[in-house]
Design a protein around this motif. Structure first.
Motif, PDB file in Angstrom:
ATOM      1  N   LYS A   1       7.474  13.604 -43.025  1.00  0.00           N
ATOM      2  CA  LYS A   1       7.275  12.219 -43.431  1.00  0.00           C
ATOM      3  C   LYS A   1       5.996  12.020 -44.247  1.00  0.00           C
ATOM      4  CE  LYS A   1      10.033   9.954 -39.850  1.00  0.00           C
ATOM      5  NZ  LYS A   1      10.942   9.305 -40.821  1.00  0.00           N
ATOM      6  N   SER A   2       5.053  12.943 -44.128  1.00  0.00           N
ATOM      7  CA  SER A   2       3.801  12.815 -44.878  1.00  0.00           C
ATOM      8  C   SER A   2       4.001  12.990 -46.376  1.00  0.00           C
ATOM      9  CB  SER A   2       2.783  13.842 -44.390  1.00  0.00           C
ATOM     10  OG  SER A   2       3.136  15.154 -44.836  1.00  0.00           O
ATOM     11  N   GLU A   3       5.083  13.660 -46.743  1.00  0.00           N
ATOM     12  CA  GLU A   3       5.401  13.964 -48.143  1.00  0.00           C
ATOM     13  C   GLU A   3       4.377  14.891 -48.783  1.00  0.00           C
ATOM     14  OE1 GLU A   3       6.083  10.321 -50.260  1.00  0.00           O
ATOM     15  OE2 GLU A   3       7.870   9.816 -49.088  1.00  0.00           O
ATOM     16  N   ALA A   4       3.536  15.529 -47.956  1.00  0.00           N
ATOM     17  CA  ALA A   4       2.574  16.501 -48.476  1.00  0.00           C
ATOM     18  C   ALA A   4       3.260  17.842 -48.698  1.00  0.00           C
ATOM     19  CB  ALA A   4       1.418  16.670 -47.490  1.00  0.00           C
ATOM     20  N   ASN A   5       2.748  18.603 -49.648  1.00  0.00           N
ATOM     21  CA  ASN A   5       3.165  19.989 -49.793  1.00  0.00           C
ATOM     22  C   ASN A   5       2.434  20.792 -48.718  1.00  0.00           C
ATOM     23  OD1 ASN A   5       4.650  19.967 -52.552  1.00  0.00           O
ATOM     24  ND2 ASN A   5       2.730  18.882 -52.955  1.00  0.00           N
ATOM     25  N   PHE A   6       3.139  21.690 -48.031  1.00  0.00           N
ATOM     26  CA  PHE A   6       2.494  22.415 -46.936  1.00  0.00           C
ATOM     27  C   PHE A   6       3.033  23.835 -46.808  1.00  0.00           C
ATOM     28  CE2 PHE A   6       6.188  20.266 -45.134  1.00  0.00           C
ATOM     29  CZ  PHE A   6       6.788  21.259 -44.375  1.00  0.00           C
ATOM     30  N   LEU A   7       2.136  24.716 -46.371  1.00  0.00           N
ATOM     31  CA  LEU A   7       2.482  26.088 -45.983  1.00  0.00           C
ATOM     32  C   LEU A   7       2.162  26.192 -44.505  1.00  0.00           C
ATOM     33  CD1 LEU A   7       3.238  29.037 -46.880  1.00  0.00           C
ATOM     34  CD2 LEU A   7       0.777  29.452 -47.041  1.00  0.00           C
TER      35      LEU A   7
ATOM     36  N   VAL B   1      11.130  26.064 -35.484  1.00  0.00           N
ATOM     37  CA  VAL B   1      11.350  24.645 -35.745  1.00  0.00           C
ATOM     38  C   VAL B   1      12.846  24.377 -35.759  1.00  0.00           C
ATOM     39  CG1 VAL B   1       9.213  24.328 -37.007  1.00  0.00           C
ATOM     40  CG2 VAL B   1      11.239  25.083 -38.234  1.00  0.00           C
ATOM     41  N   GLU B   2      13.218  23.098 -35.671  1.00  0.00           N
ATOM     42  CA  GLU B   2      14.623  22.750 -35.537  1.00  0.00           C
ATOM     43  C   GLU B   2      15.433  23.114 -36.773  1.00  0.00           C
ATOM     44  OE1 GLU B   2      15.136  18.587 -35.129  1.00  0.00           O
ATOM     45  OE2 GLU B   2      14.013  18.081 -36.925  1.00  0.00           O
ATOM     46  N   ASP B   3      16.715  23.346 -36.554  1.00  0.00           N
ATOM     47  CA  ASP B   3      17.632  23.654 -37.647  1.00  0.00           C
ATOM     48  C   ASP B   3      17.645  22.506 -38.650  1.00  0.00           C
ATOM     49  OD1 ASP B   3      18.248  26.007 -36.422  1.00  0.00           O
ATOM     50  OD2 ASP B   3      20.092  25.265 -35.477  1.00  0.00           O
ATOM     51  N   GLY B   4      17.679  22.859 -39.902  1.00  0.00           N
ATOM     52  CA  GLY B   4      17.767  21.864 -40.957  1.00  0.00           C
ATOM     53  C   GLY B   4      16.439  21.434 -41.528  1.00  0.00           C
ATOM     54  N   PHE B   5      15.353  21.645 -40.779  1.00  0.00           N
ATOM     55  CA  PHE B   5      14.036  21.204 -41.250  1.00  0.00           C
ATOM     56  C   PHE B   5      13.642  21.894 -42.548  1.00  0.00           C
ATOM     57  CE2 PHE B   5       9.426  22.153 -41.308  1.00  0.00           C
ATOM     58  CZ  PHE B   5       8.941  20.876 -41.487  1.00  0.00           C
ATOM     59  N   GLU B   6      13.752  23.207 -42.560  1.00  0.00           N
ATOM     60  CA  GLU B   6      13.319  23.952 -43.736  1.00  0.00           C
ATOM     61  C   GLU B   6      14.153  23.626 -44.962  1.00  0.00           C
ATOM     62  OE1 GLU B   6      11.997  28.176 -42.862  1.00  0.00           O
ATOM     63  OE2 GLU B   6      12.839  27.616 -40.914  1.00  0.00           O
ATOM     64  N   GLU B   7      15.415  23.360 -44.762  1.00  0.00           N
ATOM     65  CA  GLU B   7      16.278  22.991 -45.888  1.00  0.00           C
ATOM     66  C   GLU B   7      15.851  21.638 -46.459  1.00  0.00           C
ATOM     67  OE1 GLU B   7      19.175  23.080 -48.760  1.00  0.00           O
ATOM     68  OE2 GLU B   7      18.500  24.712 -47.455  1.00  0.00           O
ATOM     69  N   ARG B   8      15.513  20.691 -45.568  1.00  0.00           N
ATOM     70  CA  ARG B   8      15.142  19.354 -46.023  1.00  0.00           C
ATOM     71  C   ARG B   8      13.818  19.338 -46.788  1.00  0.00           C
ATOM     72  NH1 ARG B   8      16.599  18.158 -40.705  1.00  0.00           N
ATOM     73  NH2 ARG B   8      14.426  17.687 -40.143  1.00  0.00           N
ATOM     74  N   VAL B   9      12.902  20.239 -46.434  1.00  0.00           N
ATOM     75  CA  VAL B   9      11.563  20.208 -47.058  1.00  0.00           C
ATOM     76  C   VAL B   9      11.357  21.343 -48.055  1.00  0.00           C
ATOM     77  CG1 VAL B   9      10.568  19.094 -45.028  1.00  0.00           C
ATOM     78  CG2 VAL B   9      10.484  21.588 -45.214  1.00  0.00           C
ATOM     79  N   LYS B  10      12.424  22.034 -48.417  1.00  0.00           N
ATOM     80  CA  LYS B  10      12.275  23.279 -49.192  1.00  0.00           C
ATOM     81  C   LYS B  10      11.579  23.092 -50.536  1.00  0.00           C
ATOM     82  CE  LYS B  10      16.926  23.077 -51.229  1.00  0.00           C
ATOM     83  NZ  LYS B  10      18.216  23.791 -51.357  1.00  0.00           N
ATOM     84  N   GLU B  11      11.616  21.880 -51.089  1.00  0.00           N
ATOM     85  CA  GLU B  11      10.972  21.666 -52.386  1.00  0.00           C
ATOM     86  C   GLU B  11       9.455  21.566 -52.268  1.00  0.00           C
ATOM     87  OE1 GLU B  11      12.543  21.903 -55.220  1.00  0.00           O
ATOM     88  OE2 GLU B  11      14.381  22.288 -54.068  1.00  0.00           O
ATOM     89  N   ARG B  12       8.958  21.222 -51.072  1.00  0.00           N
ATOM     90  CA  ARG B  12       7.511  21.019 -50.944  1.00  0.00           C
ATOM     91  C   ARG B  12       6.906  21.669 -49.703  1.00  0.00           C
ATOM     92  NH1 ARG B  12       6.568  17.151 -47.261  1.00  0.00           N
ATOM     93  NH2 ARG B  12       8.290  15.821 -46.626  1.00  0.00           N
ATOM     94  N   GLY B  13       7.720  22.321 -48.895  1.00  0.00           N
ATOM     95  CA  GLY B  13       7.195  22.949 -47.699  1.00  0.00           C
ATOM     96  C   GLY B  13       7.750  24.339 -47.491  1.00  0.00           C
TER      97      GLY B  13
END
Length: 477
Positions: free
Chosen positions: A309-315, A327-339
């Protein structure tokens, strides 16, 4: 770093790090410092068979590589899983005490191997290897203690203990003022059990007291810090406590010796990802809680939601295996453009020094604090264990290079909801508070570099320490 002549000839230094990545890495940097500063210095590192590969790989850039001596780690120890020779491999930190106690059984092997070495000038061994002071004394060799702590944390612990300040508060979250340092206000929750109890007892306390006694019999403390970072606490310690502490860091600024190995190796995916973010002008938040923090699945979900929700890019580096490792299923797919979520070891210094990285959500282990300062990256402090809560106080309230993560109940050890993660990540990366601590980190990062440069405070302290040990050795001959 340019080499210089040693304070005494034929220097041979023995290094014995505790079997934990967070304790070993700075000692390996110290090995680089010793070899780089003094031509002809011989360095011998003691470790166990399972830890040798990590040490050898870490020092593969050193032209004059240290000798590595393997000592067998005790087997069939109750509470220590078979084959585990490093704390980051323990299933949980509940196994720590039997693990660290087992190292005492290494003493005969250590003394036998140490006795075969020639002209050892001094030994640097870890706080948790207090038994080595007996071995060093037996062979007439000075023992220098490395405890991996800030001078702030070491001094505050000493003052709080001497003045029984933890016996006063009525609750674990009631603030009390630290004697001699009235600007420091702490709670019992800034200390781990059993130390936060009004009348602490038990084997963990007994072990720590044993190490304190061993340290008091040692030649000195050496700190992976620089005087300008925490002068009040260094001065207090050296006026009122023993043995003396010498600030001769930060060792992470010792440059590796370039052998062309980096150019030959392929960049890891996380570094390629950071390069892409830098190329597109994106700022990245680095998220890592060390190799030993145990994070519940529920807390992990809150972190994930807050980052999303922060919309920050993160590693985000998560601990592989154990509790809180995924982490939960689907998280990485949802944030793949910035995380990006990483489940492998990363070169933290390379991450922090990357042009794209502008913030660090950290557990505030001292290595991480020092590395962030040297990289001029501000911290979002979220301490988990040991003295990390004191480091977090220092980072956010004393040197002001970081912001503090907010807990749901305001307690130092409270649960953190996703709303707080979102809020504080945005503040660090975009807010006025983030801009202020970034400026402070920039200034202290410059001061760290000056301390380690020729003529700087750490450079000169190292020379004085060598002179002092050399003179003591000459007098004893």
């Amino acid at each position: 770093m340019d080499s210089s002549a040693c304070a005494f000839p034929e220097t041979h230094v023995v290094l014995f790090p505790f079997m934990s990545k967070g304790h070993t890495v700075p000692i390996l940097d110290l090995a680089r410092l010793l070899i780089g500063r003094c031509r002809g210095t011989a360095v011998t590192i003691f470790t166990t068979p399972a830890n040798r590969a990590f040490i050898s790989d870490s020092l593969s850039d050193v032209v004059t590589a240290p000798s590595v001596v393997e000592l067998p780690f005790p087997s069939h120890i109750a509470g220590v899983p078979a084959g585990v020779e490093s704390t980051d491999k323990l299933p949980s930190m509940s196994h720590f005490l039997p693990f660290v106690t087992a190292t005492k059984l290494m003493r005969p092997s250590f003394e036998e191997a140490l006795g075969r070495l020639n002209n050892v000038s001094f030994i640097v061994s870890d706080l948790f290897l207090g038994w080595t002071v007996e071995s060093a004394s037996k062979l007439g060799i000075p023992r220098l203690v490395f405890d991996g702590m800030s001078n702030y944390a070491r001094t505050v612990c000493q003052v709080v203990g001497e003045n029984s300040l933890l016996a006063g508060p009525q609750s674990n979250d009631e603030l009390f003022t630290v004697t001699y340092f009235p600007w420091i206000r702490l709670t019992r929750n800034d200390f781990d059990e059993p130390f936060n109890l009004p009348d602490p007892t038990g084997p963990h306390l007994d072990f720590i007291i044993e190490q304190i006694i061993a340290n008091s019999r040692s030649y000195c403390h050496i700190a992976n810090s620089f005087y300008e970072l925490e002068p009040l606490y260094v001065d207090y310690w050296n006026r009122h406590c023993e043995p003396k502490v010498w600030c001769i860091g930060p060792w992470c600024l010792v440059e590796p010796q370039r052998l062309g190995l980096e150019a030959q190796s392929k960049k890891p995916k996380w570094l390629q990802w950071l390069d892409q973010k830098a190329a597109s002008g994106k700022s990245v938040l680095y998220v890592a809680f060390g190799t030993q923090a145990e994070i519940s699945s529920q807390q992990l979900r809150e972190i994930a939601i807050g980052l999303e929700k922060s919309e920050a890019n993160f590693l985000w580096v998560v601990r592989k295996g154990g509790s809180g490792s995924d982490v939960e299923d689907g998280f990485e797919e949802r944030v793949k453009e910035r995380g990006m979520v990483v489940r492998e070891w990363v070169d933290q210094r390379k991450v922090l020094s990357h042009d794209s990285v502008k913030g660090f959500l950290s557990h505030c282990g001292w290595n991480s604090v020092v590395e962030s300062i040297c990289a001029k990256v501000p911290v979002l402090a979220w301490p988990m264990m040991a003295e990390q809560h004191l480091n977090a106080r220092m980072v956010t309230e004393d040197i002001r290079v970081g912001l503090r993560m907010e807990t749901a109940d305001g307690s130092a050890r409270g649960f953190v909801k996703w709303e707080a993660v979102e809020k504080m990540v945005r503040e660090l990366m975009e807010g006025e508070g983030g801009k202020e601590v970034r400026r402070n980190a920039e200034a202290l990062g410059g001061a760290a570099a000056e301390a380690m440069a020729e003529g700087g405070s750490s450079w000169e302290a190292w020379d004085r320490l060598f002179d002092e040990i050399g003179a003591a050795r000459a007098d004893s001959c």
